[in-house]
Motif scaffolding. Sequence first.
Motif, PDB file in Angstrom:
ATOM      1  N   LEU A 149       3.574 -65.714   6.323  1.00  0.00           N
ATOM      2  CA  LEU A 149       3.847 -66.503   7.519  1.00  0.00           C
ATOM      3  C   LEU A 149       3.992 -67.995   7.222  1.00  0.00           C
ATOM      4  O   LEU A 149       4.889 -68.657   7.756  1.00  0.00           O
ATOM      5  CB  LEU A 149       2.747 -66.270   8.548  1.00  0.00           C
ATOM      6  N   GLU A 150       3.131 -68.531   6.384  1.00  0.00           N
ATOM      7  CA  GLU A 150       3.204 -69.958   6.101  1.00  0.00           C
ATOM      8  C   GLU A 150       4.469 -70.308   5.316  1.00  0.00           C
ATOM      9  O   GLU A 150       5.012 -71.409   5.463  1.00  0.00           O
ATOM     10  CB  GLU A 150       1.960 -70.399   5.333  1.00  0.00           C
ATOM     11  N   LEU A 151       4.927 -69.383   4.492  1.00  0.00           N
ATOM     12  CA  LEU A 151       6.135 -69.611   3.698  1.00  0.00           C
ATOM     13  C   LEU A 151       7.388 -69.126   4.407  1.00  0.00           C
ATOM     14  O   LEU A 151       8.493 -69.422   3.974  1.00  0.00           O
ATOM     15  CB  LEU A 151       6.005 -68.900   2.341  1.00  0.00           C
ATOM     16  N   ASN A 152       7.195 -68.340   5.473  1.00  0.00           N
ATOM     17  CA  ASN A 152       8.311 -67.757   6.228  1.00  0.00           C
ATOM     18  C   ASN A 152       9.235 -66.971   5.301  1.00  0.00           C
ATOM     19  O   ASN A 152      10.451 -67.129   5.310  1.00  0.00           O
ATOM     20  CB  ASN A 152       9.102 -68.837   6.968  1.00  0.00           C
ATOM     21  N   MET A 156       5.801 -58.662  -0.904  1.00  0.00           N
ATOM     22  CA  MET A 156       5.334 -57.311  -1.228  1.00  0.00           C
ATOM     23  C   MET A 156       3.952 -57.396  -1.852  1.00  0.00           C
ATOM     24  O   MET A 156       3.687 -58.264  -2.689  1.00  0.00           O
ATOM     25  CB  MET A 156       6.284 -56.593  -2.196  1.00  0.00           C
ATOM     26  N   VAL A 157       3.072 -56.479  -1.440  1.00  0.00           N
ATOM     27  CA  VAL A 157       1.719 -56.407  -1.960  1.00  0.00           C
ATOM     28  C   VAL A 157       1.358 -54.944  -2.185  1.00  0.00           C
ATOM     29  O   VAL A 157       2.101 -54.034  -1.798  1.00  0.00           O
ATOM     30  CB  VAL A 157       0.704 -57.051  -0.986  1.00  0.00           C
ATOM     31  N   ALA A 181      -7.086 -56.792   5.310  1.00  0.00           N
ATOM     32  CA  ALA A 181      -5.862 -57.308   5.918  1.00  0.00           C
ATOM     33  C   ALA A 181      -6.161 -58.238   7.089  1.00  0.00           C
ATOM     34  O   ALA A 181      -5.449 -59.216   7.315  1.00  0.00           O
ATOM     35  CB  ALA A 181      -4.981 -56.147   6.375  1.00  0.00           C
ATOM     36  N   SER A 182      -7.230 -57.962   7.848  1.00  0.00           N
ATOM     37  CA  SER A 182      -7.561 -58.790   9.010  1.00  0.00           C
ATOM     38  C   SER A 182      -7.954 -60.205   8.635  1.00  0.00           C
ATOM     39  O   SER A 182      -7.887 -61.123   9.468  1.00  0.00           O
ATOM     40  CB  SER A 182      -8.683 -58.141   9.816  1.00  0.00           C
ATOM     41  N   LEU A 187      -0.615 -63.429   6.299  1.00  0.00           N
ATOM     42  CA  LEU A 187       0.273 -62.290   6.098  1.00  0.00           C
ATOM     43  C   LEU A 187       0.385 -61.461   7.369  1.00  0.00           C
ATOM     44  O   LEU A 187      -0.601 -61.266   8.081  1.00  0.00           O
ATOM     45  CB  LEU A 187      -0.234 -61.369   4.974  1.00  0.00           C
ATOM     46  N   ALA A 188       1.572 -60.949   7.611  1.00  0.00           N
ATOM     47  CA  ALA A 188       1.792 -59.960   8.664  1.00  0.00           C
ATOM     48  C   ALA A 188       2.354 -58.707   7.995  1.00  0.00           C
ATOM     49  O   ALA A 188       3.494 -58.709   7.514  1.00  0.00           O
ATOM     50  CB  ALA A 188       2.768 -60.484   9.712  1.00  0.00           C
TER      51      ALA A 188
END
Length: 242
Positions: A149-152, A156-157, A181-182, A187-188
């Motif tokens: 999100l911050e990098l838009n 992949m993880v 993940a929470s 990350l979304a």
Amino acid sequence: MQKPASRRFVSSLFWQLLAISAIGGSLLLGPGVAKAAWSLDPVLRKAEKRYGRSSPARERLQAWQDLLQDSVQRPEQEQLQAVNREINRQVRFSEDSALWKRRDYWATPVETLAKGAGDCEDFALAKYFTLLQLGIPQEKLRITYARALELNQAHMVVTYYETQDAEPMVLDNLVDAILPASQRKDLALRYAFDARGLYAMKGGAFKRVGEAGELPTWQGLLERMRREGFSLAQLQAAPGSA
């Protein structure tokens, strides 16, 4: 310092195509496999011929072998930490266009470690196959697409599920800590896949949205691994697992 995520797959069309595309038909170990899937000896012999005995590539591959040997008897949580930490340490971020002169290339673990570089897909794939080699059951692991999100940017993880209903833990090249993940507010999670199907995030949880099928990028990756000396006979979806 954080490494940037991949800049590819930036359009929403990618996510739509991913949802209807068949993903990974012959990819993973069958359920319940708890032994190493291959011997690294032939792989390292071929790599030594290709990269030389005293090259930095050989040193990184030897460190990979040491990681596997040292971690095989450890508890799963320690294996996750060791693999995430070592791959992040050994590999620097580089876009495919700079490293491989291609728009999109999924490198084998040997290629990634030999180069000492890769993009987010290569970090994830190297960790994924290393964890399978250590005997972590395939049903606990997924390859997961997310949005950084911050990098838009697309990213992949690897996600790890201690139990079927557990919250996924994220193994990432952006952050060395393995967190639920929470707790990854940056990350979304969007999509994930394994040998049994394709999953999409809906209502805060992954829901199965399709069957496992064919993905040319996966097939090309597995074919190169075979040429490198990996024995991939066990890297098949279990019958009836879809």
